[in-house]
Each structure stands twice: as structure tokens, then as C-alpha cells.
Design an enzyme around this catalytic site. Structure first.
Site, PDB file in Angstrom:
ATOM      1  N   SER A  88       0.826  -1.214   0.000  1.00  0.00           N
ATOM      2  CA  SER A  88       0.000   0.000   0.000  1.00  0.00           C
ATOM      3  C   SER A  88       0.859   1.261   0.000  1.00  0.00           C
ATOM      4  O   SER A  88       1.659   1.436  -0.908  1.00  0.00           O
ATOM      5  CB  SER A  88      -0.946  -0.068   1.201  1.00  0.00           C
ATOM      6  OG  SER A  88      -2.086   0.670   0.911  1.00  0.00           O
ATOM      7  N   HIS A 133      -7.826  -5.679   1.020  1.00  0.00           N
ATOM      8  CA  HIS A 133      -6.552  -4.954   1.055  1.00  0.00           C
ATOM      9  C   HIS A 133      -5.691  -5.454   2.227  1.00  0.00           C
ATOM     10  O   HIS A 133      -5.997  -5.194   3.382  1.00  0.00           O
ATOM     11  CB  HIS A 133      -6.916  -3.475   1.241  1.00  0.00           C
ATOM     12  CG  HIS A 133      -5.765  -2.542   1.185  1.00  0.00           C
ATOM     13  ND1 HIS A 133      -5.009  -2.351   0.055  1.00  0.00           N
ATOM     14  CD2 HIS A 133      -5.239  -1.715   2.131  1.00  0.00           C
ATOM     15  CE1 HIS A 133      -4.080  -1.446   0.300  1.00  0.00           C
ATOM     16  NE2 HIS A 133      -4.196  -1.045   1.554  1.00  0.00           N
TER      17      HIS A 133
HETATM   18  C1  GCU Z   1      -5.250   4.782   2.100  1.00  0.00           C
HETATM   19  C2  GCU Z   1      -4.702   5.552   0.926  1.00  0.00           C
HETATM   20  C3  GCU Z   1      -3.964   4.644  -0.038  1.00  0.00           C
HETATM   21  C4  GCU Z   1      -2.944   3.809   0.697  1.00  0.00           C
HETATM   22  C5  GCU Z   1      -3.595   3.083   1.846  1.00  0.00           C
HETATM   23  C6  GCU Z   1      -2.633   2.294   2.747  1.00  0.00           C
HETATM   24  O1  GCU Z   1      -6.291   3.956   1.702  1.00  0.00           O
HETATM   25  O2  GCU Z   1      -5.767   6.212   0.309  1.00  0.00           O
HETATM   26  O3  GCU Z   1      -3.342   5.405  -1.052  1.00  0.00           O
HETATM   27  O4  GCU Z   1      -2.312   2.930  -0.188  1.00  0.00           O
HETATM   28  O5  GCU Z   1      -4.245   4.021   2.695  1.00  0.00           O
HETATM   29  O6  GCU Z   1      -1.467   2.639   2.860  1.00  0.00           O
HETATM   30  O7  GCU Z   1      -3.092   1.313   3.353  1.00  0.00           O
END
Ligand code: GCU
Length: 421
Positions: A260, A402
Site C-alpha cells: 500500500s 486490502h
Molecule cells: C489509504 C490511501 C492509499 C494507501 C492506503 C494504505 O487507503 O488512500 O493510497 O495505499 O491508505 O497505505 O493502506
């Protein structure tokens, strides 16, 4: 009547024949992954202003990764390395991640703890303090490293940029997590290291006073000054500075991994620091692997609004204005070439645009192939939970939400077995 009967017989025959087609072949001819209707609808309900519909992706043209700014077509590795790659790197520094300040600083390493019988005797643990200092100020990055005791040394290794904190990366191994499956990585003969991104720069907006910014930045900060993601990537390189000195590790076989926001960081670390031998981007999404021009899920304007500290000030010029961005993320991926590059996504993580991430990888292929890596993946995405791997690039879309799981790591290691070992 006769014709109808014939048609009926033919369809029966077809149905019957399908049973005998090996499933591998069926998978290959399969359409490829599609987001489920339920996921699209649920996410749209939660955030109606965000686009999760493929048919609403606007038409776009990607900048040509193989055309120099003065209009030359890049047809040789030499022109790529001498002109086009440095140009693209500069464009990303100037417009997206920002530039590392030139402030000189000192760096020292200290192994503060060592256990040769960690993990029930299968691994050696080292805890290393990396101290950065300048002008009377200093900062410590805590690096944790396990190396396998039963493998031929020096070993290849993975370095995780940890954006979730110690609960996932416990050096005592009392708490275990699939996010950093150290035992499993050791069992496969790799070293495994981790540092916490907040050691380098805390993940909040305070006008760049804390973390490494407070030590190296000159104020007022220019519009292309580095943001927090570039700072974390720089931190990954400082960890690499130590790792290449460790005799148990093969310094030219170190992969950087991130999930992420950590995945965006891993890509930028790999772009800025060619010593990283492999890059793994897990669900890095917007401003990571996903193409900005698709405006699918998270967009440039949303990321700059919610996380004003992640990128340089110039990046905000592209809020709702993606088509004027002189780069797109396929060019970030191309900066990793010819090194092995793994892009992974999750089926319910539409915020991170899995298809945009795949297309980004697909559009980086001309550079991989210019550099003779025989990397060839189709334009159609693979089905769920099926890795596609060719030459130096690999991709999978895992079922579920995620996260980064052992299943993901096993696929990363499969690629490393072929390209790093
Ligand atoms: C949020 C953000 C993302 C990122 C994520 C994370 O959702 O909007 O861009 O990748 O956090 O780091 O889990």
C-alpha cells in the site's frame, strides 16, 4: 426441424467436450479477472463520488515511455540508460515524489542485539541501529534482520518497508503475522529484514518539521522538496547501506517489498536506488503502480487532499488534471527495468485499481524488452489467484481485501527463486 435437432446435438457435444478440456487450457482462454458486481456496488454505496465502474474510465493517452523529451525514439539500451531513464527519474522527482535535499549527513551502524539461536535455532537475529546525524541533530532507524542458519551464505534477502508498526514485525517472534512471515521466508532460504517507516518520518502532516525532514530540510521548502514517501524510500536505502555490509547477506540480491503506502515507497526506492535487485509492490494503488489517468478508485486529488505530506507540492498541480502530468505510473515501473518487478493486487481492493496496476505493468514492457529480458504478459489480466510471470515481471490478483498475506509472499518468493537465487 432437422436443423434445430442438429444444433441441439452440436451444443450437447460442445458441453461434453468442455469437460475434457484440461483446466489449464480453460484458464488460459478465460477472460481474465473482473471485479465482482457486489464489490463494485458496495464500494460505490460507501463512497458515491468515487468511480469504480470500468465503463466510466475516461479515454486517455499515456505518455510514451520510449520517446525522449527532444523527440527521439529510444531504440537502444544505451539511449535508455543515458537519456530517457534519467529524464523520467527527474520528472518523477520534480512532479511527484520530490527531491532529496543535498544536506550532507553522517551515518553509522551499530548491532545492538544478536541471537544466533533465534526461531528455535533456525535463524540468526540481528537488531541494528542506523544513526543519521547532522548539525547536532540525529535520528535512529531500527532495522531487524533474520538470516537462515541452514542455508549457504551469503543469502538473498527481502527488506520490508513496514507501514503498520511493530505488532506485525515482532523481533521476539512472540507475535506473528502474515504481513511479515519471517519464519516462512527463512524456511525458504532467504534473509528477511524490516524497518518501521515512522522511524524515518512519522506518517502525519506537520509541515515537515518532524522526522528526517526536521534534520535535512532547508526552509522554506521548494515545491519539489521531498515528501514523506520519498523520505521512507530514502530510509530503505539507508537500511540497504547496512545490509550490503553484512557478510551473511548477498548485497546484490536484496529485494525491497512494500504494501500500500509502503508499496508506493518500494517502487520509488527501487527507482531511486538501482542497488535494490528486485522490487515488490503489493496493492500500491494510486501514485504507486496504478495508472493515474484512469481516475479509477483513489485519484491524485483525493490522495493529495487526504495525505498532503506524501508527495511534493508540485504534485498538487495535477489534482483533477491528470492528463497534464508529464508521466504516468507505467513509467515508474519502467524505472525498475531490467530488474525483477512484482506487482500484486487484491480483488476487493478497488480503491487501489487492480486493472490500472496491471495495465501499468503491461505498458512498462517495452522498456523491459528493450533491455532484453524476454518479458511478455498479455494485455488481458490473469484470473483470480493465478500468477502471471514472464522474464522479469510478475503479477497476481489475490482474492480478498486490502492486505498482504503469506499467499502473496509465497508468490513473491517463487519469482525470487527464479530471478534472485
Ligand atoms: C489509504 C490511501 C492509499 C494507501 C492506503 C494504505 O487507503 O488512500 O493510497 O495505499 O491508505 O497505505 O493502506
Amino acid at each position: 426441424m432437422n436443423l434445430l435437432r442438429k444444433l441441439f446435438q452440436l451444443s450437447l457435444l460442445l458441453l461434453f467436450a468442455i469437460d475434457f478440456i484440461p483446466s489449464g487450457l480453460l484458464a488460459q482462454t478465460h477472460e481474465g479477472w473482473q471485479a465482482s458486481k457486489e464489490t463494485i456496488e458496495a464500494l460505490t454505496k460507501a463512497r458515491p463520488e468515487v468511480n469504480y465502474y470500468e465503463e466510466k474510465v475516461p479515454a486517455y493517452n499515456l505518455p510514451d515511455v520510449l520517446a525522449t523529451m527532444d523527440g527521439r525514439e529510444v531504440t537502444s539500451a544505451r539511449l535508455w540508460n543515458k537519456v530517457r531513464r534519467p529524464e523520467i527519474l527527474e520528472l518523477f522527482r520534480e512532479n511527484v515524489f520530490g527531491r532529496v535535499p543535498e544536506t550532507p549527513c553522517e551515518k553509522s551502524f551499530k548491532v545492538v542485539n544478536m541471537d544466533k539461536y533465534a526461531m528455535g535455532g533456525t535463524a540468526t537475529l540481528k537488531q541494528v541501529e542506523i544513526t543519521i546525524s547532522t548539525g547536532g541533530k540525529s535520528l535512529v532507524i531500527h532495522l531487524t534482520l533474520f538470516t537462515p542458519n541452514n542455508a549457504k551464505r551469503p543469502v538473498p534477502a527481502f527488506l520490508l518497508i513496514d507501514n503498520r508498526g511493530a505488532v506485525n514485525t515482532d523481533p521476539s517472534r512472540k507475535v506473528k503475522s502474515e504481513f511479515w512471515p519471517a519464519e516462512e521466508v527463512i524456511a525458504r532460504g532467504y534473509g528477511i529484514a524490516v524497518f518501521y517507516n515512522a522511524d524515518v518520518d512519522p506518517d502525519n502532516f506537520d509541515d515537515f518539521k518532524n522526522g528526517i525532514h526536521g534534520i535535512l530540510d532547508k526552509y522554506p521548502r521548494p515545491d519539489d522538496a521531498w515528501g514523506t514517501i520519498a523520505a521512507w524510500a530514502w530510509g530503505a536505502s539507508r537500511c540497504l547501506d547496512y545490509l550490503v555490509t553484512d557478510k551473511d547477506i548477498a548485497g546484490n540480491k536484496i529485494a525491497v517489498v512494500g504494501h500500500s503506502r509502503g508499496g508506493k515507497t518500494a517502487l520509488w526506492a527501487g527507482a531511486e536506488d538501482p542497488r535494490f535487485a528486485m522490487v515488490v509492490s503489493n496493492e500500491s494503488g494510486c501514485s504507486g503502480a496504478a495508472l493515474a489517468r484512469r481516475r479509477f478508485g483513489e485519484t491524485v486529488s483525493r490522495i493529495n487532499t487526504n495525505f498532503p505530506h506524501w508527495f511534493c507540492t508540485n504534485y498538487k498541480k495535477y489534482n483533477n488534471n491528470e492528463d497534464t502530468l508529464p508521466v504516468d505510473m507505467h513509467m515508474l515501473l519502467a524505472l525498475i527495468a531490467p530488474r525483477p518487478l512484482y506487482v500484486a493486487c487484491a480483488s476487493e481492493d478497488l480503491w487501489g485499481d487492480p486493472r490500472g496496476s496491471y495495465l501499468s505493468l503491461y505498458n512498462a514492457l517495452p522498456v523491459y524488452n528493450l533491455l532484453r529480458t524476454n518479458s511478455d504478459i498479455p494485455e488481458t489480466m490473469p484470473p483470480l489467484n493465478k500468477q502471471v510471470k514472464s522474464g522479469r515481471v510478475a503479477f497476481h490478483i489475490r482474492d480478498g481485501i486490502h492486505n498482504m498475506l503469506l499467499k502473496d509472499w509465497n508468490w513473491f518468493m517463487d519469482m525470487a527463486d527464479e530471478t534472485l537465487k
